[in-house]
Design an enzyme around this catalytic site. Structure first.
Site, PDB file in Angstrom:
ATOM      1  N   GLU A  81       4.532   3.639   4.372  1.00 41.86           N
ATOM      2  CA  GLU A  81       5.028   4.962   4.781  1.00 41.86           C
ATOM      3  C   GLU A  81       4.363   6.067   3.962  1.00 41.86           C
ATOM      4  O   GLU A  81       3.963   7.097   4.501  1.00 41.86           O
ATOM      5  CB  GLU A  81       6.546   4.998   4.611  1.00 41.86           C
ATOM      6  CG  GLU A  81       7.175   6.362   4.761  1.00 41.86           C
ATOM      7  CD  GLU A  81       8.102   6.696   3.610  1.00 41.86           C
ATOM      8  OE1 GLU A  81       7.884   7.736   2.957  1.00 41.86           O
ATOM      9  OE2 GLU A  81       9.052   5.916   3.362  1.00 41.86           O
ATOM     10  N   GLU A 158      -1.477   6.585  -5.250  1.00 44.45           N
ATOM     11  CA  GLU A 158      -0.077   6.633  -4.789  1.00 44.45           C
ATOM     12  C   GLU A 158       0.839   5.743  -5.632  1.00 44.45           C
ATOM     13  O   GLU A 158       2.062   5.944  -5.636  1.00 44.45           O
ATOM     14  CB  GLU A 158      -0.009   6.201  -3.318  1.00 44.45           C
ATOM     15  CG  GLU A 158       1.246   6.645  -2.587  1.00 44.45           C
ATOM     16  CD  GLU A 158       1.354   8.154  -2.441  1.00 44.45           C
ATOM     17  OE1 GLU A 158       2.486   8.648  -2.260  1.00 44.45           O
ATOM     18  OE2 GLU A 158       0.310   8.837  -2.503  1.00 44.45           O
TER      19      GLU A 158
END
Length: 925
Positions: A81, A158
């Site tokens: 996501e 990330e």
């Protein structure tokens, strides 16, 4: 294109497709809604809705979450996501955000995503409905469905952000929740999966793992798109077919997912404890299989259960009245334990650790209710109340964002979607059909399941052995089988006491046509300000306010008045207890309560038109006497003692920070607030009367769906004869200081740092300046988000708020974020660099433009509402005795320029005083 797609266009009892692509029920016709399925299996939900105007809300539902992961894929769904925002085929790296900013989307609220156990939901809230904007949005959705690109560079960047998100959720409440889930949902996949993953899985997540998950689960027959707003549904459907219809549907069927929670038809018992949780609690749960609401009969069944739940929660309060009972609060709720299991749960918070006694009291209560049932009077009163609510909501507009949530629920759970008109018709019909017997049978369905769990939460330092499963089985069978007389007798019908009210007079003084406001003078000299507003049909809001408040009394009585106000309100209205009030009004829409802020005080209430006279009577009773319940005071002392024993690290941290910033001034975080052992009921009642009811030089405000003529009658009858009592109390103003040295508190049990940067600057107050400060802090927050999160991968979220209170010649600011302890200095330096750069160069003019557009729409919506208009009105009148300040933010917004905002921000940031406060993990001994 040949239109061979399955669809249920223009439906009322709208059908959704289940995972086997079969219709659940036969549709009925109604305009503006279109639900269907493309040839590749992707389902769509479209609704034309013009509230708010021009806005469009889009959701992409992917039925893949943590439960779709393999054992070696912990956190994969959530990681993927995140990667959807870090590069797709047509929007490489972070260009997606640039494209969205170009059409006015700058807020994380409007472009976001969330991962759950069963699904992942992507959000796009569009600022307008033009073709260019819709085209871009659906291009992005298309890329998310099949064109996410995963580079090792972005993946590694990330990791830090996701680690900080994991860190942010650490804490005693999360740990306790996880312990409870492990027991309640034992042997299910829910216990085996973690949505965020863990530090090891986050640090070792590979590109290949993400690609495999993406290819397996991100497929059109496992997705739904929802588009709601000011749209043409036909045009949007064509766009969806064009953008998403060509995505191929895999030949292989979807692997089944095990959503079940094993139901064990027996009693279970367990105890959990967690450092930092001090309140003893009992939770009695009954587990059963979930049945989707797939027909009207099921809707009636669930409506009956809703009524039974409301009545049950009313009856449960009887447990608190039992002499020697240790039950502090009690509640019943029905919730989902996973996707396929119902958990009916009774929650009891205790004053003492009398777990077995409280359990016996609860089981005895349930046996009484099983044997005797609800009576016809309480059932008919509740149904009458719900009928009134149904009629009132009939005319309310449906907001697009609410419609989106309804579609999401239907799409995810395989349930019928019913539009507002259909729900109104069903409620009207079934509320006339439901009987006392139906309600009592619904209650029995709550406690009939054989799968029962008694879960006690105990303080770490006070462990007690509780009843075993065998003992509970025996107790349940014995008590349920034995006749149980009512332990609490039915109370006599209670009425409001007769009060003698001398009617006064009311005179119109002035009309402000531009504000739709009329000013009146009452015969006691008080001013009344009235505004007609029917945005909420049949509802009227009332306030009686005066200057004063906590900062206008001696500092050593701050906590005493604060506690007194809470307990006086909790005790009831005058001499009428809260329980008696419930019997009198039987859930009718009516309330009156004390307002006590730093610099103002008084009363606030609201009621439906039919109950307006009763609300004013309650107001008069509130002024007449102010008792404090001895039982409630005792309860408060026990709760405070329990809390003091396990004050969490953040509270200690804030207490110390505020004592440094506001020396010798009590605040909401002062440890002195926990010192209530010596308070008595008479002392608190006297304090309330001294400072609250003995100051009645009010300005009255009435806003709502009531004509001027009707309002005048009520005001003359109930307000015009109130004795006006004045007190001269000069307030002291809170001026913060900025210690030069950083304050560091070592109180956390979690491996993270919580960082707060406080800013203070002497500044002359002006309404426009205050607004521009708040506006600029939103823009700075976005720049900090970009720098600290996206570039440095150092935090999950950051907040920024600047403000200046009207009573203060000092502007203030606060910036907050969480991070790894070893990165505190680095991220604070970056934060200060951002502030310096924006102070020198000014804010981004493009972002300012979009913020001004957003705020303009928000202000319009806010000021049109009853509460928004009332809040703006009271603020203006208490400061200027006119409506002059009501529209200041709106006016400042319309006149804002980059030069004006930069000037205010520069004055604030130039040589601003800074105070660093850092909360770190406890030092190892």
């Amino acid at each position: 294109m040949k239109n061979s797609d399955k669809n249920t266009s223009d439906l009322s009892s709208l059908t959704i497709l289940n995972q086997t692509n079969k219709y659940i029920s036969k549709p009925k016709v109604i305009p503006h809604i279109d639900i269907g399925e493309l040839n590749n299996g992707l389902t769509y939900y479209l609704a034309e809705n013009h509230t708010p105007k021009s806005k469009v809300y889009i959701r992409l539902l992917v039925k893949a979450g943590a439960l779709n992961e393999e054992d070696d894929q912990q956190g994969t769904a959530h990681f993927l996501e995140h990667m959807a925002f870090n590069g797709t085929k047509n929007y490489p790296k972070h260009s997606l955000f640039t494209e969205l900013e170009n059409i006015g989307i700058t807020s994380n609220i409007d472009v976001n995503a969330a991962t759950y156990y069963e699904n992942t939901i992507y959000t796009l809230n569009l600022p307008n409905n033009d073709k260019k904007t819709l085209d871009l949005a659906l291009n992005i959705i298309s890329d998310w469905t099949s064109n996410i690109t995963i580079s090792n560079e972005e993946l590694n960047n990330e990791r830090g952000i996701i680690l900080e998100e994991w860190r942010a959720y650490l804490g005693p409440i999360t740990r306790l929740h996880n312990k409870k889930i492990a027991i309640e949902m034992a042997d299910s996949q829910y216990v085996m999966r973690s949505i965020l993953g863990n530090p090891h899985s986050i640090e070792t997540m590979s590109k290949q793992q993400l690609i495999e998950f993406y290819k397996k689960w991100y497929r059109p027959d496992n997705m739904s798109i929802i588009v709601v707003g000011d749209i043409n549904a036909t045009d949007v459907k064509q766009l969806i077919k064009q953008k998403l219809g060509s995505i191929p549907r895999p030949q292989k069927a979807l692997d089944p997912i095990n959503y079940s929670v094993p139901i064990k038809n027996e009693w279970r018992t367990a105890t959990v404890s967690e450092q930092g949780i001090s309140f003893p609690t009992i939770e009695l749960s009954f587990f059963s299989h979930y049945q989707p609401e797939d027909c009207d009969a099921r809707y009636k069944e669930n409506l009956t259960k809703r009524i039974a739940t409301l009545l049950l929660n009313q009856r449960l309060q009887e447990l608190r009245k039992i002499e020697s009972s240790s039950i502090n609060s009690v509640n019943f709720d029905i919730t989902l334990a996973g996707k396929e299991t119902i958990q009916s749960i009774f929650t009891l918070q205790l004053l003492k650790d009398n777990y077995d006694e409280a359990t016996k009291d609860l089981i005895t209560f349930l046996a009484q209710l099983k044997q005797q049932g609800f009576n016809s009077k309480e059932v008919s009163n509740k149904i009458a109340q719900l009928k009134d609510v149904n009629e009132i909501t009939k005319t309310n507009k449906t907001d697009s964002i609410d419609l989106v949530e309804q579609f999401l629920y239907s799409a995810n759970n395989g349930e019928l979607y019913r539009n507002k008109r259909k729900i109104y018709e069903l409620e009207k019909r079934f509320l006339n059909e439901i009987t006392v017997e139906d309600i009592n049978n619904a209650f029995l369905s709550f406690i009939e399941p054989q799968s029962k769990l008694l879960l006690t939460t105990q303080p770490v330092t006070q462990q007690k052995i509780v009843m075993s499963a065998e003992q509970l089985t025996s107790l349940w069978q014995s008590v349920i089988a034995t006749y149980q007389p009512l332990r609490i007798k039915n109370e006599k019908s209670t009425l409001l006491p007769d009060i003698t009210i001398k009617k006064g007079a009311i005179t119109k003084e002035k009309e402000w046509e531009s504000h739709n406001i009329t000013e009146y003078r009452l015969s006691n000299g008080s001013k009344l300000v009235y505004q007609f507003n029917n945005t909420e049909p049949n509802k009227i809001y009332f306030r009686a306010l005066t200057k004063g408040g906590l900062r206008s009394i001696p500092k050593d009585e701050y906590n005493q008045l604060r506690v007194a106000t809470i307990l006086v309100d909790d005790t009831g209205i005058g001499e009428i207890s809260r329980t008696d009030l419930q019997h009198i009004f039987q859930g009718k829409s009516i309330t009156i309560s004390t307002v006590l802020a730093d610099y103002q005080q008084g009363y606030s209430g609201w009621a439906n038109k039919d109950n307006l006279a009763s609300m004013f009577e309650l107001f008069r009773l509130k002024l007449a006497s102010s008792p404090v319940s001895e039982a409630l005071l005792y309860q408060s002392k026990i709760e405070t003692s329990q809390y003091k024993n396990t004050i969490d690290g953040y509270h200690k941290f804030l207490s110390n920070v505020y004592s440094l910033r506001y020396p010798n001034i009590d605040t909401a975080y002062s440890e002195k607030n926990l010192e209530i052992a010596n308070f008595t009921a008479s002392m608190l009642s006297h304090t309330y009367q001294k400072y609250i009811t003995n100051k009645t030089d009010y300005t009255y405000f009435i806003v709502g769906d009531i004509s001027a003529k009707e309002m005048e009658k009520f005001a003359a009858t109930y307000l015009a004869s109130i004795e006006v009592k004045t007190q001269i109390r000069e307030p002291y103003f809170m001026t913060s200081v900025s210690p030069k040295e950083r304050y560091t508190g070592y109180f956390l049990r979690e491996p993270r740092a919580e960082v707060e940067l406080y800013l203070t600057q002497p500044l002359k107050w002006a309404s426009a300046n205050d607004y521009y400060l708040r506006l600029s802090s939103e823009i700075i927050e976005e720049q900090l988000h970009l720098t600290l999160r996206e570039k440095a991968s150092g935090t999950y979220s950051v907040t920024s708020e600047f403000w200046q209170n009207i009573n203060n010649a000092q502007a203030e600011g606060q910036i907050k974020f969480m991070c790894a302890p070893e990165r505190v200095d680095e991220l604070l330096i970056l934060t200060k660099q951002v502030l310096k750069e924006i102070g020198n160069k000014g804010i981004d003019e493009r972002i300012l433009h979009y913020k001004l557009q957003q705020h303009s729409e928000q202000f319009d919506h806010y000021l049109q509402s009853n509460t928004g208009s009332l809040n703006a009105m009271e603020h203006s009148y208490l400061e200027t005795n006119t409506p002059a300040l009501m529209f200041t933010n709106l006016e400042a917004n319309s006149k804002a320029t980059k030069e004006k905002v930069d000037s205010v921000l520069r004055d604030f940031l130039t040589d601003v005083s800074q105070f660093e406060a850092v909360l770190l993990p406890q030092k190892k001994r």
